[in-house]
Design an enzyme around this catalytic site. Structure first.
Site, PDB file in Angstrom:
ATOM      1  N   ASP A   1       0.986  -5.033  -0.083  1.00  0.00           N
ATOM      2  CA  ASP A   1       1.004  -4.061  -0.077  1.00  0.00           C
ATOM      3  C   ASP A   1      -0.563  -3.672  -0.201  1.00  0.00           C
ATOM      4  O   ASP A   1      -1.137  -4.119  -0.606  1.00  0.00           O
ATOM      5  CB  ASP A   1       1.395  -3.238  -1.636  1.00  0.00           C
TER       6      ASP A   1
HETATM    7  N1  URA Z   1       6.311  -7.139  -4.675  1.00  0.00           N
HETATM    8  C1  URA Z   1       5.472  -5.918  -4.770  1.00  0.00           C
HETATM    9  O1  URA Z   1       5.702  -5.422  -5.052  1.00  0.00           O
HETATM   10  N2  URA Z   1       4.022  -5.913  -3.542  1.00  0.00           N
HETATM   11  C2  URA Z   1       4.023  -6.639  -3.154  1.00  0.00           C
HETATM   12  O2  URA Z   1       3.069  -6.316  -2.331  1.00  0.00           O
HETATM   13  C3  URA Z   1       4.483  -7.770  -3.137  1.00  0.00           C
HETATM   14  C4  URA Z   1       5.823  -7.941  -3.639  1.00  0.00           C
END
Ligand code: URA
Length: 232
Positions: A103
């Site tokens: 993310d």
């Molecule tokens: N889980 C999440 O919530 N975000 C990420 O970027 C990777 C795993």
């Protein structure tokens, strides 16, 4: 491969521009300057402007993704992680891509490759590459969360298949590590939110055999990685 194919494959210039690169004597194969783009070469034995071809067998690198960067190519979504890479990488064909995604608000280990077979192997749902996430939450994680996440029966809201068993190890009331062997959308944030502990900071600290700590990278830096590390 032909000289013009090499120059475009490794991101030096387009096939059309390759003739002028060769004419200028910029391409040397096994010590011999090649003035024609028709010549056949082995990428490992080529020097362009006096330097070896980078990643002749395919590019594989680990990036320490900083918070605020996106794994998308679209600038509209934020600053792409690709802005952190050498420009020549971005002109390689096949294109350099991230292996899975993090993310925008998540930092940590991100693998990049232009090797389609490696990308496919590492993102296949059958290949359970373990990924370790270090997190901080806004509220304490309840003690029953570890057993729930490990059970193989934990269902995320709106999903029909339970999450694969995941390992939760708490370090403080609101800090810990979660090891996943799959990669669903926003998985760590959704799992912790589901037990009443919304995530405020998230970093991927391990990816298969790679550990962020031992790579010695600062946020935004990358290092070449031997793809054979992932072949087991
Ligand atoms: N889980 C999440 O919530 N975000 C990420 O970027 C990777 C795993």
């Amino acid at each position: 491969m032909r000289v013009d194919a090499l120059l475009s494959r490794y991101g030096y210039c387009s096939r059309r521009e390759a003739a002028s690169w060769a004419k200028q004597g910029r391409v040397v194969h096994e010590g011999k300057t090649l003035f024609s783009v028709n010549a056949q070469v082995q990428p490992e034995r080529v020097l362009v402007d006096g330097a070896p071809v980078p990643f002749p067998q395919g590019l594989c690198a680990a990036l320490y993704k900083p918070v605020g960067y996106t794994c998308s190519h679209e600038a509209a979504d934020g600053t792409p992680v690709y802005d952190l890479l050498p420009e020549q990488w971005l002109r390689r064909t096949p294109a350099v891509q991230t292996v899975g995604r993090l993310d925008k608000e998540t930092s940590g280990l991100l693998l990049l490759t232009d090797d389609g077979a490696l990308l496919h192997a590492l993102t296949s749902p059958r290949r359970h590459v373990p990924k370790v996430y270090a997190f901080t939450t806004a509220a304490p994680v309840p003690p029953e969360a570890a057993a729930l996440f490990a059970s193989g029966e934990f269902l995320l809201r709106g999903e029909k298949t339970p999450c694969l068993p995941a390992r939760l190890v708490m370090q403080g009331e609101c800090t810990g590590r979660l090891t996943l062997s799959e990669g669903r959308y926003h998985q760590v944030r959704r799992m912790l939110a589901a037990v009443g502990a919304p995530v405020t900071a998230l970093e991927r600290v391990e990816l298969g055999p790679l550990r962020l700590e031992t790579l010695g990278l600062a946020p935004g830096e990358w290092v070449a990685v031997d793809p054979a590390l992932f072949s087991s």
